[in-house]
Design a protein around this motif. Structure first.
Motif, PDB file in Angstrom:
ATOM      1  N   THR A  73       2.218   8.395   2.162  1.00  0.00           N
ATOM      2  CA  THR A  73       2.081   7.232   1.285  1.00  0.00           C
ATOM      3  C   THR A  73       1.524   6.046   2.051  1.00  0.00           C
ATOM      4  N   VAL A  74       0.640   5.290   1.408  1.00  0.00           N
ATOM      5  CA  VAL A  74       0.190   4.018   1.946  1.00  0.00           C
ATOM      6  C   VAL A  74       0.733   2.921   1.036  1.00  0.00           C
ATOM      7  N   GLU A  75       1.563   2.044   1.634  1.00  0.00           N
ATOM      8  CA  GLU A  75       2.051   0.879   0.918  1.00  0.00           C
ATOM      9  C   GLU A  75       0.961  -0.187   0.971  1.00  0.00           C
ATOM     10  N   SER A 108      -1.828  10.576   0.180  1.00  0.00           N
ATOM     11  CA  SER A 108      -1.718  11.273  -1.100  1.00  0.00           C
ATOM     12  C   SER A 108      -1.282  10.317  -2.201  1.00  0.00           C
ATOM     13  N   ILE A 109      -0.540   9.274  -1.794  1.00  0.00           N
ATOM     14  CA  ILE A 109       0.052   8.350  -2.755  1.00  0.00           C
ATOM     15  C   ILE A 109      -0.141   6.912  -2.274  1.00  0.00           C
ATOM     16  N   PHE A 110      -0.363   6.014  -3.246  1.00  0.00           N
ATOM     17  CA  PHE A 110      -0.352   4.577  -2.990  1.00  0.00           C
ATOM     18  C   PHE A 110       0.913   4.007  -3.621  1.00  0.00           C
ATOM     19  N   SER A 111       1.532   3.040  -2.945  1.00  0.00           N
ATOM     20  CA  SER A 111       2.674   2.348  -3.527  1.00  0.00           C
ATOM     21  C   SER A 111       2.480   0.850  -3.337  1.00  0.00           C
ATOM     22  N   PHE A 130      -1.169   2.867 -11.766  1.00  0.00           N
ATOM     23  CA  PHE A 130       0.148   2.749 -11.150  1.00  0.00           C
ATOM     24  C   PHE A 130       1.229   2.868 -12.216  1.00  0.00           C
ATOM     25  N   LYS A 131       2.325   3.501 -11.844  1.00  0.00           N
ATOM     26  CA  LYS A 131       3.474   3.683 -12.730  1.00  0.00           C
ATOM     27  C   LYS A 131       4.693   3.021 -12.088  1.00  0.00           C
ATOM     28  N   ILE A 132       5.526   2.421 -12.924  1.00  0.00           N
ATOM     29  CA  ILE A 132       6.769   1.828 -12.432  1.00  0.00           C
ATOM     30  C   ILE A 132       7.723   2.956 -12.057  1.00  0.00           C
ATOM     31  N   TYR A 148       9.178  -4.711  -9.320  1.00  0.00           N
ATOM     32  CA  TYR A 148       8.947  -3.321  -9.675  1.00  0.00           C
ATOM     33  C   TYR A 148       8.295  -2.648  -8.482  1.00  0.00           C
ATOM     34  N   ASN A 149       8.792  -1.469  -8.116  1.00  0.00           N
ATOM     35  CA  ASN A 149       8.103  -0.610  -7.167  1.00  0.00           C
ATOM     36  C   ASN A 149       7.236   0.311  -8.004  1.00  0.00           C
ATOM     37  N   MET A 150       5.959   0.383  -7.654  1.00  0.00           N
ATOM     38  CA  MET A 150       5.002   1.173  -8.431  1.00  0.00           C
ATOM     39  C   MET A 150       4.301   2.166  -7.523  1.00  0.00           C
ATOM     40  N   MET A 151       3.885   3.290  -8.098  1.00  0.00           N
ATOM     41  CA  MET A 151       3.169   4.328  -7.340  1.00  0.00           C
ATOM     42  C   MET A 151       2.058   4.908  -8.187  1.00  0.00           C
TER      43      MET A 151
END
Length: 158
Positions: A73-75, A108-111, A130-132, A148-151
């Protein structure tokens, strides 16, 4: 504004960004309102490999991104120069940042996290996939705020 140049953030750029001021309620994002964030921004060692300045085709500093890779994941953190906000430039700006991060970090994922009151950003993040995931409360800017944390997956489908 569709072509952007990303550069590792210099001390001069960090000082300029530290002085950006947003109109309320977005002044919440002013670096001068959060000593911890300001300290990280102004510390060249803390910024190294994480903070990037963004320039437009006229070689004007228009924003920044910070990317922190944690496993797959990349924040993502970001900011656009205050006079450019609210002008429908955000989607292209954010997509350029995600494209840059995908090439540089191969996640693979952005947050990301967004203050719940920031409906403008929340709508934009949802529009680009992005989804909550959850809601958290944390100390920031001498107060306690909800975020909200979103990904989203790199391909934007999750």
């Amino acid at each position: 504004m569709t072509n952007y140049t990303f550069k590792p953030m210099s001390d001069q750029e960090a000082r300029a960004i530290a002085d950006w001021h947003y109109e309320a309620p977005y002044s919440f994002y002013d670096f001068r309102n959060d000593e911890e964030d300001l300290g990280e921004l102004l510390d060249s060692k803390a910024r190294q490999g994480i903070y990037y300045s963004v320039y437009d085709t006229q070689n004007s500093l228009i924003g920044f991104f910070c990317f922190e890779k944690k496993e797959e994941t990349v924040e993502v953190g970001l900011g656009m120069r205050p006079d450019l906000t609210g002008k429908r430039l955000g989607q292209a700006f954010i997509q350029a940042g995600l494209n840059f991060a995908e090439e540089k970090f191969n996640p693979s994922i952005f947050s990301l996290s967004v203050a719940i009151f920031n409906e403008r950003a929340l709508k934009l993040y949802k529009r680009i996939g992005f989804k909550i995931m959850d809601q958290v409360t944390q100390k920031s800017n001498d107060g306690v705020y909800s975020f909200y944390n979103m990904m989203r997956s790199v391909d934007g489908r999750k």
